[in-house]
Design an enzyme around this catalytic site. Structure first.
Site, PDB file in Angstrom:
ATOM      1  N   GLU A 153     -13.420  -6.870  -6.224  1.00 28.87           N
ATOM      2  CA  GLU A 153     -14.208  -5.717  -5.763  1.00 28.87           C
ATOM      3  C   GLU A 153     -15.403  -5.438  -6.658  1.00 28.87           C
ATOM      4  OE1 GLU A 153     -11.561  -2.404  -4.901  1.00 28.87           O
ATOM      5  OE2 GLU A 153     -11.048  -3.294  -2.990  1.00 28.87           O
ATOM      6  N   GLU A 162      -6.935  -8.506   0.714  1.00 29.48           N
ATOM      7  CA  GLU A 162      -6.175  -7.263   0.524  1.00 29.48           C
ATOM      8  C   GLU A 162      -6.277  -6.473   1.806  1.00 29.48           C
ATOM      9  OE1 GLU A 162      -7.112  -4.616  -2.760  1.00 29.48           O
ATOM     10  OE2 GLU A 162      -7.439  -6.323  -4.083  1.00 29.48           O
TER      11      GLU A 162
HETATM   12  P1  P53 Z   1      -5.200   2.073  -4.526  1.00 28.26           P
HETATM   13  C1  P53 Z   1     -10.796   2.020  -3.749  1.00 28.26           C
HETATM   14  C2  P53 Z   1     -11.105   1.777  -2.429  1.00 28.26           C
HETATM   15  C3  P53 Z   1     -10.708   0.604  -1.842  1.00 28.26           C
HETATM   16  C4  P53 Z   1     -10.003  -0.329  -2.590  1.00 28.26           C
HETATM   17  O1  P53 Z   1      -6.105   0.938  -3.862  1.00 28.26           O
HETATM   18  C5  P53 Z   1      -9.720  -0.074  -3.917  1.00 28.26           C
HETATM   19  C6  P53 Z   1     -10.110   1.085  -4.508  1.00 28.26           C
HETATM   20  C7  P53 Z   1      -9.792   1.378  -5.927  1.00 28.26           C
HETATM   21  O2  P53 Z   1      -8.757   2.288  -5.967  1.00 28.26           O
HETATM   22  O3  P53 Z   1      -9.099  -0.954  -4.709  1.00 28.26           O
HETATM   23  C8  P53 Z   1      -8.404  -2.068  -4.221  1.00 28.26           C
HETATM   24  O4  P53 Z   1      -4.274   1.370  -5.443  1.00 28.26           O
HETATM   25  C9  P53 Z   1      -8.067  -2.852  -5.452  1.00 28.26           C
HETATM   26  C10 P53 Z   1      -6.607  -2.814  -5.806  1.00 28.26           C
HETATM   27  C11 P53 Z   1      -6.025  -1.493  -5.357  1.00 28.26           C
HETATM   28  C12 P53 Z   1      -6.090  -1.446  -3.851  1.00 28.26           C
HETATM   29  O5  P53 Z   1      -7.409  -1.596  -3.399  1.00 28.26           O
HETATM   30  O6  P53 Z   1      -6.150   2.962  -5.210  1.00 28.26           O
HETATM   31  O7  P53 Z   1      -8.539  -4.176  -5.447  1.00 28.26           O
HETATM   32  O8  P53 Z   1      -6.496  -3.044  -7.176  1.00 28.26           O
HETATM   33  O9  P53 Z   1      -4.741  -1.280  -5.799  1.00 28.26           O
HETATM   34  C13 P53 Z   1      -5.529  -0.166  -3.266  1.00 28.26           C
HETATM   35  O10 P53 Z   1      -4.474   2.723  -3.405  1.00 28.26           O
END
Ligand code: P53
Length: 493
Positions: free
Chosen positions: A201, A391
């Site tokens: 990201e 993801e």
């Molecule tokens: P969490 C923000 C918006 C979209 C994805 O996020 C993001 C984030 C950062 O929080 O991060 C990605 O755990 C990231 C992972 C993360 C996952 O999305 O905040 O690559 O490390 O855990 C989900 O709910």
């Protein structure tokens, strides 16, 4: 009938700092998340420090955006709980976990290498052998089950010493340290790892300055854009070098994929949304896939009075170090408007106008599977390289029933809709080659530091205060995904 090609790769994804724990074992150095406290949906995580007079303190913001006072030192303090220290103990339980992934039928598993396990301070002369041995063992375990590792070289975890002593990624010296680290692991695992992602990201650094209510100052943008430039160069140099180590290596970038919509049909909103695609999404994708800054880049820099340090050699690196595939995370869409916002979404990252056609998660993230199809089609048309969704998942509260089972039909619904959307995009000509769901196993949330924001198909007994047995239990989604994979995406019921 869904449309997945025969060799489509199905799997899941984790990141070192959110899953491994063992933060101070076997010579590992500290990383940024080790000094980041837990938060919630409406209270932020903090970065902790000791100031120049020896007084403990905490600063808002995480990672590059944490601003600790002049002369302060990042520090782990007694009065706080740091969820990433223990995380879900993947470090000691990876054999059990990979066995469960294999049971689901994975052909690919995305994980990150912790830079600080390999170079504890980031600028060490020699790598830490225990760190190299750990990941070798993890990759060998994957291959035992014919699971292809997909490795993120950096996932939000710059060694803390590089932050403290060099000021982090705004310093060009980081390029050299990163490339040395990347070279070390690429040589070490050249026969075990084929797929590499240079930065997770990467676009978050500046996209969130735009999204979080536009609080970024010119100085924040100056730093943010320089951080990105330095990371682009580090990424490109790594790709060039990697191809000499093993010409079969496949490199991807990794973009936080958010689909931006105009909230109304006012042409001003249409244009505003397009500009969000440029600053938030295309800016990084263009450099990494096309090898040069986009036509709109100068406008973005001028808007914030940014003056970047870019050399001729950098431009040459960018041109010759382009990635082979475009990879991205997808969780939600976001509405953009130039009008006054009356119905605002309160969640931490979907921030903006509520979309009346969508529902939202307990953390305020829009459920929008068609937005994934839109993203896939738009991006494939722009770049025409293979895509991977690396993801995608639903952060939700789970309830453990008296008999120990976890009925997460909401999570199944979320994935079913997104898998259908991928299939529709493939039917419309998109070359999509892989899907790794986020948090195949529950892990610490990046945004909030919570455990109860669960993403896994495997439940982990661990709470927000660090209590729990760490025992693993398959949820209903585990058995559902098993069927999805066995049928190559045909059986989604
Ligand atoms: P969490 C923000 C918006 C979209 C994805 O996020 C993001 C984030 C950062 O929080 O991060 C990605 O755990 C990231 C992972 C993360 C996952 O999305 O905040 O690559 O490390 O855990 C989900 O709910």
């Amino acid at each position: 009938m869904t449309q997945f090609p025969k060799n489509f790769l199905w799997g899941g994804a984790i990141a070192a700092n959110q899953a491994e724990g063992a933060y101070n074992e076997d010579g590992r150095g500290l990383v940024q998340t080790d000094v980041t406290t837990g938060g919630t949906v409406d209270s932020p995580r903090y970065t902790t420090y000791i100031d120049k007079d020896g007084k403990p303190g905490k600063a808002g913001g995480m990672g590059h955006n944490a601003r600790i006072p002049e002369g302060a030192t990042f520090a782990v303090l007694d009065d706080y709980y740091y969820p990433n220290h223990k995380a879900v103990d993947f470090y000691h339980r990876y054999k059990e976990d990979i066995k469960l992934f294999a049971e689901m039928g994975y052909s690919i598993f995305r994980l990150s290498i912790s830079w600080a396990r390999i170079f504890p301070n980031g600028d060490d002369a020699e790598p830490n052998q225990a760190g190299l041995d750990f990941y070798r063992s993890v990759f060998e375990e994957c291959h035992k089950y014919n699971i292809e590792p997909l490795v993120s070289i950096w996932h939000f975890d710059t060694p803390l010493a590089l932050e403290q002593n060099y000021g982090g990624w705004k310093n060009r010296k980081l390029i050299g340290f990163y490339v040395k680290y990347a070279e070390t692991i690429m040589k070490e695992y050249k026969d075990l790892v084929k797929y590499w992602l240079t930065f997770n990201e990467i676009n978050n650094t500046t996209m969130f300055l735009d999204m979080m209510g536009g609080h970024g100052t010119d100085a924040d943008y100056q730093e943010g854009y320089q951080v990105l430039h330095n990371q682009f160069v580090a990424s490109a140099k790594t790709v060039r070098l990697g191809k000499t180590i093993n010409p079969d290596f496949v490199f991807g970038n990794m973009i936080c994929g958010i689909t931006f919509y105009p909230a109304t049909c006012d042409p001003a909103d249409i244009l505003a949304a397009e500009h969000k695609w440029q600053s938030g999404i295309y800016y990084c994708g263009d450099v990494q896939v096309k090898g040069a800054y986009g036509t709109y880049a100068k406008k973005l820099w001028t808007e914030h009075n940014v003056e970047l340090e870019i050399t001729e050699e950098d431009l040459d690196d960018l041109k010759n170090g382009t990635v082979d595939i475009y990879t991205f995370s997808y969780y939600m869409s976001n509405n953009v408007t130039t009008h006054e916002i009356t119905d605002k979404v309160a969640g931490n990252f979907s921030a903006g106008v509520r979309n009346p056609y969508l529902t939202y998660s307990d953390w305020g993230w829009a459920h929008d599977a068609m937005g994934l199809q839109y993203y896939l089609e738009k991006i494939y048309d722009r770049y025409q390289v293979p895509l991977m969704v690396v993801e995608n998942g639903l952060g939700a509260f789970d309830t453990v029933e008296a008999d120990g089972s976890i009925h997460d039909d909401y999570r199944i619904d979320y994935h079913r809709a997104h898998i259908k959307a991928m299939s529709d995009a493939i039917a419309n000509g998109v070359d999509l080659i892989a899907y790794t769901t986020w948090g195949c196993i529950d892990l610490v949330s990046a945004g909030t530091g919570e455990m109860r924001k669960r993403y896994g198909f495997i439940y982990v007994d661990m709470d927000d205060a660090g209590n729990g047995t760490l025992e693993r239990t398959p949820k209903d989604s585990f058995y559902w995904y098993q069927k999805v994979i066995a049928s190559n995406g045909q059986d989604l019921e």
